[in-house]
Design a protein around this motif. Structure first.
Motif, PDB file in Angstrom:
ATOM      1  N   GLY A 196       0.796  -1.212   0.000  1.00  0.00           N
ATOM      2  CA  GLY A 196       0.000   0.000   0.000  1.00  0.00           C
ATOM      3  C   GLY A 196       0.827   1.260   0.000  1.00  0.00           C
ATOM      4  N   GLU A 197       2.089   1.149   0.367  1.00  0.00           N
ATOM      5  CA  GLU A 197       2.939   2.331   0.424  1.00  0.00           C
ATOM      6  C   GLU A 197       3.680   2.600  -0.877  1.00  0.00           C
ATOM      7  N   ILE A 198       3.550   1.706  -1.878  1.00  0.00           N
ATOM      8  CA  ILE A 198       4.213   1.896  -3.154  1.00  0.00           C
ATOM      9  C   ILE A 198       3.430   2.913  -3.978  1.00  0.00           C
ATOM     10  N   ILE A 199       4.088   3.984  -4.413  1.00  0.00           N
ATOM     11  CA  ILE A 199       3.434   5.056  -5.159  1.00  0.00           C
ATOM     12  C   ILE A 199       3.697   4.871  -6.650  1.00  0.00           C
ATOM     13  N   VAL A 200       2.643   4.843  -7.459  1.00  0.00           N
ATOM     14  CA  VAL A 200       2.752   4.720  -8.905  1.00  0.00           C
ATOM     15  C   VAL A 200       2.386   6.057  -9.529  1.00  0.00           C
ATOM     16  N   LEU A 201       3.288   6.656 -10.280  1.00  0.00           N
ATOM     17  CA  LEU A 201       3.044   7.931 -10.951  1.00  0.00           C
ATOM     18  C   LEU A 201       2.825   7.681 -12.433  1.00  0.00           C
ATOM     19  N   GLU A 207       2.983  14.663 -21.168  1.00  0.00           N
ATOM     20  CA  GLU A 207       4.035  13.652 -21.259  1.00  0.00           C
ATOM     21  C   GLU A 207       3.658  12.562 -22.251  1.00  0.00           C
ATOM     22  N   GLU A 208       2.373  12.182 -22.277  1.00  0.00           N
ATOM     23  CA  GLU A 208       1.904  11.185 -23.249  1.00  0.00           C
ATOM     24  C   GLU A 208       2.095  11.700 -24.677  1.00  0.00           C
ATOM     25  N   ALA A 209       1.814  12.995 -24.897  1.00  0.00           N
ATOM     26  CA  ALA A 209       1.964  13.580 -26.230  1.00  0.00           C
ATOM     27  C   ALA A 209       3.425  13.598 -26.666  1.00  0.00           C
ATOM     28  N   LEU A 210       4.326  13.948 -25.735  1.00  0.00           N
ATOM     29  CA  LEU A 210       5.759  13.939 -26.049  1.00  0.00           C
ATOM     30  C   LEU A 210       6.232  12.534 -26.378  1.00  0.00           C
TER      31      LEU A 210
END
Length: 235
Positions: A196-201, A207-210
């Motif tokens: 539960g402490e793992i952060i997914v960004l 950023e998707e467009a680049l």
């Protein structure tokens, strides 16, 4: 494991024609750590060095004249190397001289006092076939400074070779280290890090467009669909 890195300096190239050992330098390694428990002796060979050998080590007859004879230091040497694995660069040369000195005193061959010998020259040739594998070349290859090495010296060369050996064999520990890490991940380590402490960004729209622009450039260069499209579609 106790290992001894050993080097000698001699009056010439051939013990069978009367050449003798004039210096012995040993560096102790225990469990891949330098201990500082080194062995170093100058020896009076009771003869002059060849001019070529003198140019290499610089140990004059006058300097060696008041040093002990080999028979006076041999018991210290035997006790120091007893039960250790010996590491030598171009082992046949040094072992040839050591065995000759031991035979003169009626002693068993040098290797019989140790658990084995590693020849770093043989090992280096296997790792770097077709390349120069002198001690100086290996120092350059592994980033070990030998700028202070103006002349050959048994202790100095043993210290350099110890660093070279540890660098050259560092990868041999990789497998066991990976096994230990995997075992830890399979056990207590995973439990110690709550999922539960793992952060997914995730990437934002800009950023998707680049990213898409970069993939488009790769598609154009490949004249088709670049390999990263597969991973992009899977994601």
């Amino acid at each position: 494991m106790r290992q001894i890195v050993l080097d000698t300096e001699t009056t010439g190239l051939n013990p069978r024609t009367g050449d003798r050992i004039i210096e012995i330098g040993c560096v102790e390694i225990f469990n891949r750590k330098l201990t500082g428990n080194n062995f170093h002796r100058y020896i009076n060979p009771e003869r002059d060095s060849d001019e070529a050998a003198l140019a290499v080590h610089g140990l004059t007859t006058e300097f060696l004249s008041d040093k002990p004879r080999f028979h006076e230091i041999v018991e210290e040497l035997r006790e120091y190397v007893r039960g250790a694995e010996i590491i030598i660069h171009n082992a046949p040369f040094d072992l040839g001289f050591l065995n000759h000195e031991f035979a003169r005193l009626g002693l068993p061959e040098f290797i019989e006092h140790c658990t084995g010998v590693i020849d770093t020259l043989v090992h280096a040739k296997e790792l770097h076939p077709g390349k120069r594998n002198s001690l100086d070349a290996l120092c350059d290859r592994y980033g070990i400074s030998n700028a202070h090495r103006k002349l050959h010296g048994a202790l100095l060369d043993s210290e350099l070779l110890a660093d070279v050996y540890l660098a050259m064999t560092r990868g041999q520990n990789t497998l066991s280290m990976e096994v230990e890490v995997e075992a830890a991940i399979g056990g207590d380590l995973l439990e110690a890090v709550p999922l539960g402490e793992i952060i997914v960004l995730k990437a934002n729209a800009e950023e998707e467009a680049l990213h898409e622009s970069v993939l488009g450039g790769l598609d154009k260069a490949a004249k088709g669909s670049c390999v990263w499209r597969n991973y992009s579609q899977q994601g």
